[in-house]
Design a protein around this motif. Structure first.
Motif, PDB file in Angstrom:
ATOM      1  N   GLN A 283       1.336  -0.998  -0.102  1.00 42.88           N
ATOM      2  CA  GLN A 283       0.257  -0.033   0.281  1.00 42.88           C
ATOM      3  C   GLN A 283       1.180   1.321   0.149  1.00 42.88           C
ATOM      4  N   PRO A 284       0.857   2.469  -0.576  1.00 42.27           N
ATOM      5  CA  PRO A 284       1.240   3.674  -0.846  1.00 42.27           C
ATOM      6  C   PRO A 284       0.953   4.535   0.387  1.00 42.27           C
ATOM      7  N   VAL A 285       1.813   3.798   1.186  1.00 43.19           N
ATOM      8  CA  VAL A 285       1.562   4.624   2.819  1.00 43.19           C
ATOM      9  C   VAL A 285       2.324   5.983   2.916  1.00 43.19           C
ATOM     10  N   GLU A 286       3.471   5.595   2.804  1.00 39.69           N
ATOM     11  CA  GLU A 286       4.509   6.341   2.697  1.00 39.69           C
ATOM     12  C   GLU A 286       3.824   8.097   1.883  1.00 39.69           C
ATOM     13  N   ALA A 287       3.535   7.862   0.575  1.00 39.77           N
ATOM     14  CA  ALA A 287       2.793   8.958  -0.287  1.00 39.77           C
ATOM     15  C   ALA A 287       1.585   9.066   0.185  1.00 39.77           C
ATOM     16  N   PHE A 288       0.949   8.266   0.459  1.00 38.18           N
ATOM     17  CA  PHE A 288      -0.032   8.958   1.388  1.00 38.18           C
ATOM     18  C   PHE A 288       0.045   9.693   2.249  1.00 38.18           C
TER      19      PHE A 288
ATOM     20  N   LEU B 166      -0.338  15.047   2.808  1.00 37.14           N
ATOM     21  CA  LEU B 166      -1.897  15.343   3.345  1.00 37.14           C
ATOM     22  C   LEU B 166      -1.332  15.239   4.542  1.00 37.14           C
ATOM     23  N   ALA B 167      -0.469  15.401   4.595  1.00 38.34           N
ATOM     24  CA  ALA B 167       0.807  16.117   5.805  1.00 38.34           C
ATOM     25  C   ALA B 167      -0.288  16.996   6.169  1.00 38.34           C
ATOM     26  N   ASP B 168      -0.226  18.450   5.389  1.00 43.66           N
ATOM     27  CA  ASP B 168      -0.516  19.278   5.950  1.00 43.66           C
ATOM     28  C   ASP B 168      -2.329  20.189   5.553  1.00 43.66           C
ATOM     29  N   HIS B 169      -2.801  18.631   5.584  1.00 43.06           N
ATOM     30  CA  HIS B 169      -4.431  18.844   5.268  1.00 43.06           C
ATOM     31  C   HIS B 169      -5.496  18.940   6.694  1.00 43.06           C
TER      32      HIS B 169
ATOM     33  N   PRO C  76      -3.600  15.754  11.338  1.00 40.11           N
ATOM     34  CA  PRO C  76      -3.438  15.461  12.232  1.00 40.11           C
ATOM     35  C   PRO C  76      -3.739  14.166  13.566  1.00 40.11           C
ATOM     36  N   VAL C  77      -5.162  14.000  12.451  1.00 39.36           N
ATOM     37  CA  VAL C  77      -5.176  12.064  12.370  1.00 39.36           C
ATOM     38  C   VAL C  77      -4.182  11.859  11.688  1.00 39.36           C
ATOM     39  N   ILE C  78      -3.457  11.422  10.528  1.00 35.06           N
ATOM     40  CA  ILE C  78      -2.875  10.534  10.503  1.00 35.06           C
ATOM     41  C   ILE C  78      -1.383  10.943  11.325  1.00 35.06           C
ATOM     42  N   ALA C  79      -0.586  11.984  11.676  1.00 31.44           N
ATOM     43  CA  ALA C  79       0.182  11.792  12.338  1.00 31.44           C
ATOM     44  C   ALA C  79       0.407  11.326  13.540  1.00 31.44           C
TER      45      ALA C  79
END
Length: 304
Positions: A96-101, A105-108, A113-116
């Motif tokens: 799965q393309p987790v790193e690219a994802f 979306l890091a700054d969304h 914050p959810v992904i972090a």
């Protein structure tokens, strides 16, 4: 079919830093009676069919790797080693393309914050796409706990026991050979039993590639075929393709937990409608299913 020595196959698969083994363990721990999956600390034992023969898959997690063993009740088909490694890598979400994802979306404002908080989250996979479809059909419009109970009885009705004592999750051939009355006796509705038998017959006839996770057919093409089967709708297709093929662009806008947790994330007074949820997820293509997984992760990734 070319057969080789019946000894178990063993291999070791490297894991990325921060791999979330507990998510995988929790996914396979759903059935407290451990009929077809046994989970103890860092080990999973799972019953499945390997080319139609009962088999036991064992995964043992260490800090940087997973030890893999496949024991088949009969001679091991040639080429099984490569198939096993590909299957387990997919089961662990390593494709799965987790790193690219996460970078994209890091700054969304809402999702960042959810992904972090859940960095490295992957969607644990079933052993085969057909298993994912049976789970999706079983779980239509009932609670997770009820679906787990029906799944257990479905396995007893259509599966078989491995020599280890574990029951094997039925493959398409076993389901096609199981009468509708037996499937309904396991708790499946008349419609769900008919749906599973119809899909199984398509798989057995070679018209639908749902058992081999290495199938060349695209997930989108298989989704179109599934949508044509009575009793299968968009949620079932997206869920089955996500859990079975690792397709991360399914729109799970009809999922109750996704909508409930989106309401919490957006802090809206009412739960978003399916149409509103679909519109909100749309800009996140080709990662909509990963977004849904992070919404599930606001509570737990184990039960879905």
């Amino acid at each position: 079919m070319n057969l080789s020595d019946p000894s178990p196959i063993r291999t070791t698969i490297p894991l990325p830093a921060g791999f979330r083994a507990n998510d995988v363990l929790a996914f396979h721990r759903r059935d407290s009676e451990q009929l077809a999956e046994q989970v103890t600390e860092q080990r999973i034992r799972k019953g499945l069919f390997w080319d139609g023969v009962p088999a036991c898959l064992t995964l043992v997690f260490a800090s940087a790797s997973a030890a893999v063993e496949l024991a088949v009740d009969g001679p091991m088909p040639q080429g099984s080693s490569a198939r096993l490694e590909q299957m387990v890598r997919r089961m662990l979400g390593l494709t799965q393309p987790v790193e690219a994802f996460e970078v994209a979306l890091a700054d969304h404002p809402q999702l960042g914050p959810v992904i972090a908080r859940n960095r490295g989250l992957r969607v644990p996979q079933t052993a085969t796409p057909f298993e994912a479809l049976t789970w999706a059909v079983t779980g239509q419009q009932i609670s997770v706990s009820a679906a787990v109970s029906v799944r257990r009885r479905f396995i007893l009705a259509a599966g078989a026991a491995h020599s280890s004592g574990l029951w094997c999750v039925p493959d398409a051939r076993r389901v096609a050979q199981t009468g509708a009355a037996a499937l309904q006796g396991a708790g499946l509705s008349r419609t769900k039993a008919a749906t599973l038998r119809a899909v199984s017959e398509e798989v057995v006839a070679g018209r639908l590639a749902l058992e081999d996770p290495l199938a060349d057919t695209s997930a989108e093409a298989i989704g179109e075929q599934l949508n044509a089967v009575k009793g299968i709708g968009p949620w079932t297709v997206s869920y089955a393709l996500m859990r079975g093929f690792g397709w991360m662009d399914g729109s799970l806008h009809g999922d109750v937990a996704v909508r409930r947790n989106l309401q919490a994330l957006l802090e809206t007074p009412e739960k978003p409608t399916e149409a509103e949820t679909r519109a909100w997820l749309e800009p996140f293509s080709p990662w909509r299913a990963l977004v849904a997984a992070h919404l599930w992760g606001l509570q737990s990734t184990a039960g879905y």
